[in-house]
Design an enzyme around this catalytic site. Structure first.
Site, PDB file in Angstrom:
ATOM      1  N   HIS A 197       0.854  -1.184   0.000  1.00 48.75           N
ATOM      2  CA  HIS A 197       0.000   0.000   0.000  1.00 48.75           C
ATOM      3  C   HIS A 197       0.889   1.232   0.000  1.00 48.75           C
ATOM      4  O   HIS A 197       1.944   1.234   0.622  1.00 48.75           O
ATOM      5  CB  HIS A 197      -0.904  -0.001   1.238  1.00 48.75           C
ATOM      6  CG  HIS A 197      -2.067   0.916   1.111  1.00 48.75           C
ATOM      7  ND1 HIS A 197      -1.984   2.244   1.395  1.00 48.75           N
ATOM      8  CD2 HIS A 197      -3.333   0.684   0.684  1.00 48.75           C
ATOM      9  CE1 HIS A 197      -3.156   2.804   1.171  1.00 48.75           C
ATOM     10  NE2 HIS A 197      -3.994   1.874   0.725  1.00 48.75           N
TER      11      HIS A 197
ATOM     12  N   ASP B  60      -7.913  -5.516   0.179  1.00 46.97           N
ATOM     13  CA  ASP B  60      -8.418  -6.341  -0.919  1.00 46.97           C
ATOM     14  C   ASP B  60      -8.010  -7.798  -0.841  1.00 46.97           C
ATOM     15  O   ASP B  60      -8.494  -8.616  -1.614  1.00 46.97           O
ATOM     16  CB  ASP B  60      -7.933  -5.761  -2.255  1.00 46.97           C
ATOM     17  CG  ASP B  60      -8.666  -4.482  -2.560  1.00 46.97           C
ATOM     18  OD1 ASP B  60      -9.850  -4.406  -2.217  1.00 46.97           O
ATOM     19  OD2 ASP B  60      -8.047  -3.565  -3.118  1.00 46.97           O
TER      20      ASP B  60
HETATM   21  N1  ACO Z   1       4.195  -7.343  -4.876  1.00 49.38           N
HETATM   22  C1  ACO Z   1       5.518  -7.320  -5.043  1.00 49.38           C
HETATM   23  N2  ACO Z   1       6.305  -6.251  -4.833  1.00 49.38           N
HETATM   24  C2  ACO Z   1       5.682  -5.142  -4.435  1.00 49.38           C
HETATM   25  C3  ACO Z   1       4.295  -5.080  -4.230  1.00 49.38           C
HETATM   26  C4  ACO Z   1       3.533  -6.236  -4.464  1.00 49.38           C
HETATM   27  N3  ACO Z   1       2.215  -6.240  -4.293  1.00 49.38           N
HETATM   28  N4  ACO Z   1       3.945  -3.832  -3.832  1.00 49.38           N
HETATM   29  C5  ACO Z   1       5.092  -3.139  -3.791  1.00 49.38           C
HETATM   30  N5  ACO Z   1       6.151  -3.918  -4.144  1.00 49.38           N
HETATM   31  C6  ACO Z   1       7.557  -3.543  -4.155  1.00 49.38           C
HETATM   32  C7  ACO Z   1       7.888  -2.587  -5.284  1.00 49.38           C
HETATM   33  O1  ACO Z   1       8.227  -3.266  -6.460  1.00 49.38           O
HETATM   34  C8  ACO Z   1       9.017  -1.810  -4.674  1.00 49.38           C
HETATM   35  O2  ACO Z   1      10.177  -2.630  -4.738  1.00 49.38           O
HETATM   36  P1  ACO Z   1      11.650  -1.958  -4.946  1.00 49.38           P
HETATM   37  O3  ACO Z   1      11.853  -1.058  -3.751  1.00 49.38           O
HETATM   38  O4  ACO Z   1      12.556  -3.118  -4.988  1.00 49.38           O
HETATM   39  O5  ACO Z   1      11.567  -1.203  -6.234  1.00 49.38           O
HETATM   40  C9  ACO Z   1       8.669  -1.721  -3.211  1.00 49.38           C
HETATM   41  O6  ACO Z   1       7.812  -2.842  -2.958  1.00 49.38           O
HETATM   42  C10 ACO Z   1       7.967  -0.449  -2.823  1.00 49.38           C
HETATM   43  O7  ACO Z   1       6.736  -0.362  -3.510  1.00 49.38           O
HETATM   44  P2  ACO Z   1       6.220   0.916  -4.263  1.00 49.38           P
HETATM   45  O8  ACO Z   1       6.253   0.637  -5.719  1.00 49.38           O
HETATM   46  O9  ACO Z   1       6.922   2.136  -3.765  1.00 49.38           O
HETATM   47  O10 ACO Z   1       4.745   0.970  -3.755  1.00 49.38           O
HETATM   48  P3  ACO Z   1       3.674   2.005  -4.263  1.00 49.38           P
HETATM   49  O11 ACO Z   1       3.303   2.825  -3.104  1.00 49.38           O
HETATM   50  O12 ACO Z   1       4.106   2.741  -5.483  1.00 49.38           O
HETATM   51  O13 ACO Z   1       2.503   1.040  -4.706  1.00 49.38           O
HETATM   52  C11 ACO Z   1       0.634  -0.365  -4.621  1.00 49.38           C
HETATM   53  C12 ACO Z   1       1.466   0.683  -3.871  1.00 49.38           C
HETATM   54  C13 ACO Z   1       0.208   0.172  -5.994  1.00 49.38           C
HETATM   55  C14 ACO Z   1      -0.611  -0.646  -3.810  1.00 49.38           C
HETATM   56  C15 ACO Z   1       1.485  -1.646  -4.781  1.00 49.38           C
HETATM   57  O14 ACO Z   1       1.862  -2.116  -3.514  1.00 49.38           O
HETATM   58  C16 ACO Z   1       0.754  -2.712  -5.558  1.00 49.38           C
HETATM   59  O15 ACO Z   1       0.754  -2.674  -6.788  1.00 49.38           O
HETATM   60  N6  ACO Z   1       0.113  -3.691  -4.854  1.00 49.38           N
HETATM   61  C17 ACO Z   1      -0.645  -4.709  -5.496  1.00 49.38           C
HETATM   62  C18 ACO Z   1      -1.987  -4.152  -5.969  1.00 49.38           C
HETATM   63  C19 ACO Z   1      -2.946  -3.918  -4.827  1.00 49.38           C
HETATM   64  O16 ACO Z   1      -3.134  -4.766  -3.963  1.00 49.38           O
HETATM   65  N7  ACO Z   1      -3.588  -2.737  -4.844  1.00 49.38           N
HETATM   66  C20 ACO Z   1      -4.586  -2.368  -3.838  1.00 49.38           C
HETATM   67  C21 ACO Z   1      -4.160  -1.170  -3.075  1.00 49.38           C
HETATM   68  S1  ACO Z   1      -5.272  -0.850  -1.779  1.00 49.38           S
HETATM   69  C22 ACO Z   1      -6.587  -0.155  -2.541  1.00 49.38           C
HETATM   70  O17 ACO Z   1      -6.535   0.532  -3.513  1.00 49.38           O
HETATM   71  C23 ACO Z   1      -7.858  -0.418  -1.920  1.00 49.38           C
END
Ligand code: ACO
Length: 432
Positions: free
Chosen positions: A309, A367
């Site tokens: 998140h 979710d």
């Molecule tokens: N699976 C694997 N790796 C992940 C995930 C994930 N679900 N989420 C984040 N990461 C990793 C990123 O690749 C990044 O790695 P790095 O530092 O090696 O580059 C690190 O964790 C930090 O993540 P960010 O990209 O900075 O996270 P951001 O805040 O941009 O994204 C998001 C948040 C979009 C929710 C992301 O975690 C994601 O895509 N999750 C899966 C989709 C999801 O469940 N969305 C629902 C969100 S809640 C809602 O809207 C109700």
């Protein structure tokens, strides 16, 4: 006289210094007010994806992502989910205080007055292909509501704003249920005002003219709780979209349609649909290690859906309630063996012990479990994000109302760091 000077931040650039006021909210980090920066130093700020930008002042929702705290108007989400109904929470978000019993009854009556759709709106559905995604139908039909209430779209009139908010909260469930019925080829079920909000939604989803349908109170309560858990989440992508659209003076129906479009993406509201697809792809517990390895491989482009998140770097407090609700719903439905739930629990356990997720503070979000509950309740996967939109309509319209009521509200207009071609002269086509 105050012993401490007001907080300020000093930025020096190119021989000039700007002193920026530091603002303090009720809770949460202080923020540097950078509005003077451009005038005083000729600098804009650069914050793609708004990771550290407070785009507005708000009194509605507070999140502490490190501690896993979510408050609506000061009330913790678990207390609201346990002790209040969805319409009470809607009233709270809109008006700032929980309703008294009399206010609650009046609010419910007002909402119920608006649950029907103009009969003409039925024809909109026929314009969509039967296999249209219900979110596509929602984008179109919610936006179309503006065409039915154009005599009540003066956003400067508080009464008209209130009626629009009521209409949206009341009609979005009807549109959502009809979007489902349409894609199934089933007859539309009209709202029943003797039922509660969540109960009525389940009734419109599943009742058929051919037989009686009684909504289980446990499922109605679970649906109500799911709606509460999704009602608002401060300045997320869809809410910011609604605010930005609203800042132009666009009507609330158009703004909420814009929010629905933003919510549709798999990184936002589409995630619970994506969780179920992911669990189906994994198939069995034995395949989890291979899947997790793929998630950790940056070249695979695979993410663990329902994890991570932008704000929560701890357990999403909504995920805990969702997990508990999931068990309650399965018990009520007599489902003692749900392979998808077993798979999800095991996947969560493995991920929470894996250094990749631990180091990045990736925890289950709201979710991760909601899809399993909704599936057990008979809600098709394509309707998951639609349900989220039904709940979030309350948050969107509360945030929109708060913004409109703010003195001196201005159109939202971010700037950019331009990295394109410098000025150059056009070469005529024949000479290129
Ligand atoms: N699976 C694997 N790796 C992940 C995930 C994930 N679900 N989420 C984040 N990461 C990793 C990123 O690749 C990044 O790695 P790095 O530092 O090696 O580059 C690190 O964790 C930090 O993540 P960010 O990209 O900075 O996270 P951001 O805040 O941009 O994204 C998001 C948040 C979009 C929710 C992301 O975690 C994601 O895509 N999750 C899966 C989709 C999801 O469940 N969305 C629902 C969100 S809640 C809602 O809207 C109700």
């Amino acid at each position: 006289m105050s012993a401490t000077a007001p907080a300020q931040a000093t930025i020096t650039y190119d021989g000039k210094t700007a002193i920026l006021p530091v603002l303090t909210g009720t809770l949460g980090p202080q923020v540097a007010d950078i509005r003077r920066l451009q005038g005083e130093l000729g600098l804009f700020t650069y914050d793609p994806a708004y990771g550290t930008t407070s785009a507005c002042e708000s009194k509605i929702t507070y999140i502490d992502g490190d501690e896993g705290v979510l408050l609506h108007r000061g009330y913790p989400i678990d207390q609201l989910a346990e002790g209040a109904g969805f319409l009470e929470v809607a009233y709270l978000l809109l008006n700032g205080e929980l309703p008294t019993a009399a206010q609650n009854a009046e609010f419910e009556t007002q909402i119920k007055q608006h649950t029907m759709l103009h009969e003409q709106l039925r024809h909109f559905f026929n314009g969509f292909r039967r296999d249209a995604h219900p979110m596509a139908i929602m984008c179109g039909t919610v936006g179309a509501l503006s065409a039915f209430y154009h005599d009540h779209l003066d956003t400067s009139d508080p009464k008209q704003r209130e009626i629009s908010a009521m209409r949206l909260i009341a009609k979005v469930p009807t549109l959502a249920a009809w979007a489902y019925k349409y894609t199934m080829g089933f007859p539309f079920t009209y709202p029943r005002n003797d039922l509660g909000y969540a109960e009525n939604f389940l009734h419109m989803m599943f009742a058929m003219p051919s037989e009686d349908y009684t909504v289980s109170p446990v499922l109605a309560r679970a649906m109500d709780r799911i709606l509460i858990l999704h009602a608002d989440h401060e300045q997320n992508a869809s809410t910011s979209t609604v605010r930005l659209a609203g800042s132009t003076g666009a009507n609330p129906f158009a703004c909420i349609a814009a929010g629905i479009a933003a919510l549709w993406g798999p990184a936002h509201g589409g995630a619970n649909e994506a969780v179920l697809k992911m669990l189906a792809e994994i198939g069995t517990k034995e395949n989890i290690p291979d899947f997790v390895a793929k998630v950790k491989d940056k070249n695979s482009g695979v993410k663990l859906m329902g994890f991570g998140h932008r704000v929560y770097k701890n357990f999403d407090p909504r995920a805990k309630i969702m997990q508990q609700t999931c068990h309650e719903v399965l018990r009520e439905l007599g489902i003692t063996d749900e392979p998808m739930l077993d798979l999800a629990v095991e996947l969560e356990r493995i991920a929470l012990e894996d250094p990749y997720f631990v180091q990045r503070k990736l925890y289950p979000n709201v979710d991760f479990y909601s899809g399993i509950i909704l599936k057990a309740m008979g809600i098709p996967t394509s309707m998951f994000t639609v349900l989220f939109a039904v709940a979030r309509t309350v948050g969107w319209i509360s945030q929109w109302k708060e913004m409109i009521e703010e003195p001196g509200m201005r159109i939202g207009r971010p700037r950019q760091l331009y990295t394109g071609a410098p000025k150059r002269d056009l070469v005529p086509l024949a000479a290129r």
